[in-house]
Design a protein around this motif. Structure first.
Motif, PDB file in Angstrom:
ATOM      1  N   LEU A 143       0.830  -1.199   0.000  1.00 50.65           N
ATOM      2  CA  LEU A 143       0.000   0.000   0.000  1.00 50.65           C
ATOM      3  C   LEU A 143       0.869   1.256   0.000  1.00 50.65           C
ATOM      4  CD1 LEU A 143      -2.731   1.467   0.278  1.00 50.65           C
ATOM      5  CD2 LEU A 143      -2.510   1.185   2.759  1.00 50.65           C
ATOM      6  N   THR A 144       1.934   1.227   0.786  1.00 51.16           N
ATOM      7  CA  THR A 144       2.844   2.375   0.819  1.00 51.16           C
ATOM      8  C   THR A 144       3.437   2.637  -0.562  1.00 51.16           C
ATOM      9  OG1 THR A 144       3.396   1.895   3.129  1.00 51.16           O
ATOM     10  CG2 THR A 144       4.894   3.343   1.924  1.00 51.16           C
ATOM     11  N   GLY A 145       3.858   1.569  -1.236  1.00 56.86           N
ATOM     12  CA  GLY A 145       4.399   1.726  -2.576  1.00 56.86           C
ATOM     13  C   GLY A 145       3.381   2.311  -3.543  1.00 56.86           C
TER      14      GLY A 145
ATOM     15  N   PRO B   6       4.521   8.262  -7.853  1.00 59.39           N
ATOM     16  CA  PRO B   6       4.061   9.461  -8.566  1.00 59.39           C
ATOM     17  C   PRO B   6       3.001   9.126  -9.609  1.00 59.39           C
ATOM     18  CG  PRO B   6       6.191   8.764  -9.408  1.00 59.39           C
ATOM     19  CD  PRO B   6       5.900   7.905  -8.212  1.00 59.39           C
ATOM     20  N   GLY B   7       2.111  10.077  -9.824  1.00 62.70           N
ATOM     21  CA  GLY B   7       1.113   9.919 -10.886  1.00 62.70           C
ATOM     22  C   GLY B   7      -0.242   9.491 -10.367  1.00 62.70           C
ATOM     23  N   GLY B   8      -0.255   8.576  -9.412  1.00 62.54           N
ATOM     24  CA  GLY B   8      -1.518   8.139  -8.863  1.00 62.54           C
ATOM     25  C   GLY B   8      -2.254   7.172  -9.775  1.00 62.54           C
ATOM     26  N   VAL B   9      -3.294   6.553  -9.221  1.00 66.09           N
ATOM     27  CA  VAL B   9      -4.091   5.582  -9.960  1.00 66.09           C
ATOM     28  C   VAL B   9      -5.500   5.633  -9.395  1.00 66.09           C
ATOM     29  CG1 VAL B   9      -3.569   3.667  -8.386  1.00 66.09           C
ATOM     30  CG2 VAL B   9      -4.142   3.181 -10.767  1.00 66.09           C
ATOM     31  N   HIS B  10      -6.479   5.229 -10.175  1.00 69.40           N
ATOM     32  CA  HIS B  10      -7.865   5.227  -9.712  1.00 69.40           C
ATOM     33  C   HIS B  10      -7.996   4.348  -8.464  1.00 69.40           C
ATOM     34  CE1 HIS B  10     -12.204   4.569  -9.590  1.00 69.40           C
ATOM     35  NE2 HIS B  10     -12.325   5.621 -10.396  1.00 69.40           N
ATOM     36  N   PRO B  11      -8.737   4.829  -7.448  1.00 66.11           N
ATOM     37  CA  PRO B  11      -8.844   4.068  -6.188  1.00 66.11           C
ATOM     38  C   PRO B  11      -9.315   2.625  -6.368  1.00 66.11           C
ATOM     39  CG  PRO B  11      -9.723   6.270  -5.889  1.00 66.11           C
ATOM     40  CD  PRO B  11      -9.421   6.132  -7.356  1.00 66.11           C
ATOM     41  N   VAL B  12     -10.232   2.387  -7.297  1.00 64.82           N
ATOM     42  CA  VAL B  12     -10.723   1.022  -7.511  1.00 64.82           C
ATOM     43  C   VAL B  12      -9.607   0.143  -8.064  1.00 64.82           C
ATOM     44  CG1 VAL B  12     -12.333  -0.420  -8.809  1.00 64.82           C
ATOM     45  CG2 VAL B  12     -13.113   1.753  -7.828  1.00 64.82           C
ATOM     46  N   LEU B  13      -8.866   0.676  -9.031  1.00 63.05           N
ATOM     47  CA  LEU B  13      -7.755  -0.091  -9.605  1.00 63.05           C
ATOM     48  C   LEU B  13      -6.663  -0.317  -8.561  1.00 63.05           C
ATOM     49  CD1 LEU B  13      -7.421   1.530 -13.153  1.00 63.05           C
ATOM     50  CD2 LEU B  13      -8.702  -0.511 -12.474  1.00 63.05           C
ATOM     51  N   ALA B  14      -6.434   0.691  -7.719  1.00 58.08           N
ATOM     52  CA  ALA B  14      -5.447   0.534  -6.651  1.00 58.08           C
ATOM     53  C   ALA B  14      -5.876  -0.555  -5.682  1.00 58.08           C
ATOM     54  CB  ALA B  14      -5.268   1.860  -5.912  1.00 58.08           C
ATOM     55  N   ALA B  15      -7.156  -0.572  -5.333  1.00 59.43           N
ATOM     56  CA  ALA B  15      -7.665  -1.587  -4.401  1.00 59.43           C
ATOM     57  C   ALA B  15      -7.556  -2.983  -4.987  1.00 59.43           C
ATOM     58  CB  ALA B  15      -9.116  -1.273  -4.033  1.00 59.43           C
ATOM     59  N   ILE B  16      -7.876  -3.118  -6.264  1.00 56.62           N
ATOM     60  CA  ILE B  16      -7.766  -4.435  -6.915  1.00 56.62           C
ATOM     61  C   ILE B  16      -6.306  -4.871  -6.992  1.00 56.62           C
ATOM     62  CG2 ILE B  16      -8.165  -5.730  -9.037  1.00 56.62           C
ATOM     63  CD1 ILE B  16     -10.596  -3.928  -9.536  1.00 56.62           C
TER      64      ILE B  16
ATOM     65  N   VAL C 133       1.478   1.238 -10.221  1.00 54.97           N
ATOM     66  CA  VAL C 133       1.048   2.613 -10.502  1.00 54.97           C
ATOM     67  C   VAL C 133       1.822   3.204 -11.664  1.00 54.97           C
ATOM     68  CG1 VAL C 133       0.891   4.961  -9.577  1.00 54.97           C
ATOM     69  CG2 VAL C 133       0.344   2.997  -8.117  1.00 54.97           C
ATOM     70  N   THR C 134       3.126   3.032 -11.665  1.00 54.06           N
ATOM     71  CA  THR C 134       3.980   3.734 -12.633  1.00 54.06           C
ATOM     72  C   THR C 134       4.378   2.900 -13.841  1.00 54.06           C
ATOM     73  OG1 THR C 134       6.052   3.044 -11.553  1.00 54.06           O
ATOM     74  CG2 THR C 134       4.967   5.023 -10.697  1.00 54.06           C
ATOM     75  N   GLY C 135       4.288   1.590 -13.727  1.00 52.26           N
ATOM     76  CA  GLY C 135       4.757   0.731 -14.810  1.00 52.26           C
ATOM     77  C   GLY C 135       6.265   0.663 -14.897  1.00 52.26           C
ATOM     78  N   SER C 136       6.941   1.056 -13.809  1.00 48.64           N
ATOM     79  CA  SER C 136       8.402   1.068 -13.807  1.00 48.64           C
ATOM     80  C   SER C 136       8.921   0.787 -12.404  1.00 48.64           C
ATOM     81  CB  SER C 136       8.927   2.424 -14.289  1.00 48.64           C
ATOM     82  OG  SER C 136       8.542   3.446 -13.381  1.00 48.64           O
TER      83      SER C 136
ATOM     84  N   GLY D 131       2.453  10.345   1.332  1.00 50.18           N
ATOM     85  CA  GLY D 131       1.310   9.867   0.561  1.00 50.18           C
ATOM     86  C   GLY D 131       0.053  10.630   0.853  1.00 50.18           C
ATOM     87  N   ILE D 132      -0.579  10.285   1.962  1.00 47.68           N
ATOM     88  CA  ILE D 132      -1.896  10.835   2.266  1.00 47.68           C
ATOM     89  C   ILE D 132      -1.846  12.345   2.458  1.00 47.68           C
ATOM     90  CG2 ILE D 132      -3.799  10.760   3.929  1.00 47.68           C
ATOM     91  CD1 ILE D 132      -3.048   7.829   4.458  1.00 47.68           C
ATOM     92  N   LEU D 133      -0.929  12.839   3.317  1.00 52.04           N
ATOM     93  CA  LEU D 133      -0.880  14.280   3.592  1.00 52.04           C
ATOM     94  C   LEU D 133      -0.496  15.059   2.333  1.00 52.04           C
ATOM     95  CD1 LEU D 133       0.700  14.616   7.141  1.00 52.04           C
ATOM     96  CD2 LEU D 133      -1.690  14.818   6.464  1.00 52.04           C
ATOM     97  N   ALA D 134       0.426  14.507   1.547  1.00 50.34           N
ATOM     98  CA  ALA D 134       0.865  15.201   0.329  1.00 50.34           C
ATOM     99  C   ALA D 134      -0.295  15.406  -0.624  1.00 50.34           C
ATOM    100  CB  ALA D 134       1.994  14.430  -0.337  1.00 50.34           C
TER     101      ALA D 134
END
Length: 301
Positions: free
Chosen positions: A32-34, A39-49, A162-165, A295-298
């Motif tokens: 989750l931390t990773g 950078p860039g972010g991802v949709h919350p649903v995709l992140a959860a999956i 998230v980043t593909g890298s 993460g969250i605060l940023a």
């Protein structure tokens, strides 16, 4: 033919136990931390999956580990009540369960996130189930040093999802867990060395003696403390992280010195137990502060 013999007698909680939920919780948190700090972010649903896939993949490797290690698990008090040696799950059920979850977790992660993340997850499962479980664990006292890489991959997989890298930041997170694993696990191994000796597993206290194990714990901890501060040194963590990492690193060093000094009786066991417990808190604190601070605060600010 007795139809009941064709139906599993295991309860759902037995299959959950195969997933090693306590280990999975650490995997989920570091992954989750990773995901959050990438950078860039991802949709919350995709992140959860993606996070669920990483968790399931970790659980699958745990099930495969229990399938292969059922013989030695039966000989150790710490593991004798696991589902397979206790007779609640058959080896075939555990193997099928682990393989199916492995394939599903990798395929879904590839489709939802990207195939680099999926490939890293597949490699992690293979590394833990085959390289560590089937080879390293039974053949070398350095088993947990090399095998610890499997537990260090989740934040890198989360970052890649998230980043593909793979980046320097994700490699640093990998390195923190990789160097943390030996002193953490060897502290427990000092307490459970008789179990490992009975099962014929060449953990460091069994193969090289407790004195060498204490020395190695101290050496690895002296390396871990500055590595734990690397996110702050490299600029992707803030001052709060730096303070927590410094204080936690000093605490780890102090406990490692205690293990090195206290070598007999209840005092030695107590020192090892405190190191084992504090090391979990230390790693959790590092990733929790990084998660909140970067993460969250940023994202809020």
């Amino acid at each position: 033919m007795n139809r009941s013999a064709l139906v599993s007698q295991a309860e759902p909680r037995d299959f959950i136990a195969l997933l090693k939920p306590r280990v999975m919780s650490l995997v989920v948190f570091t992954a989750l931390t990773g995901i959050v700090i990438a950078p860039g972010g991802v949709h919350p649903v995709l992140a959860a999956i993606s996070l669920l896939c990483i968790a399931v993949g970790a659980g699958a490797s745990g099930a495969l580990n229990m399938w292969y290690d059922a013989d030695i698990d039966a000989l150790m008090g710490r593991t004798a009540t696991r589902p397979i040696p206790a007779g609640r799950v058959t080896p075939g059920e555990a193997l099928a369960f682990g393989l199916v979850l492995s394939v599903l977790s990798v395929l879904v992660l590839g489709l939802v996130a990207n195939w680099l993340a999926a490939g890293l997850l597949a490699f992690t499962i293979f590394f833990y189930a085959v390289i560590y479980t089937m080879w390293l664990k039974r053949w070398t006292p350095q088993n947990i040093v090399i095998g610890g890489a499997a537990g260090a991959f989740p934040p890198m997989i989360g970052w890649a999802a998230v980043t593909g890298s793979v980046s320097l930041e994700s490699l640093v997170l990998f390195l923190i867990i990789f160097i943390w694993t030996p002193p953490h696990f060897w502290a427990l191994a000092l307490i459970k060395s008789e179990d490992y000796a009975r099962a014929g597993v060449p953990m460091l206290p069994v193969a090289c003696g407790e004195a060498e194990t204490r020395r190695q714990i101290l050496l690895y901890t002296l390396v871990l403390a500055p590595v734990g501060m690397a996110p702050w040194f490299l600029g992707f963590a803030g001052l709060t992280y730096g303070v927590v990492a410094a204080a936690g690193g000093l605490g780890m060093i102090w406990l490692a010195i205690e293990i090195y000094r206290r070598r007999e009786g209840a005092a030695a066991r107590k020192a090892s137990g405190r190191m084992f417990a504090f090391s979990i808190l230390y790693l959790f604190a590092l990733f929790a502060v990084l998660l909140v601070e970067q993460g969250i605060l940023a994202r809020i600010l």
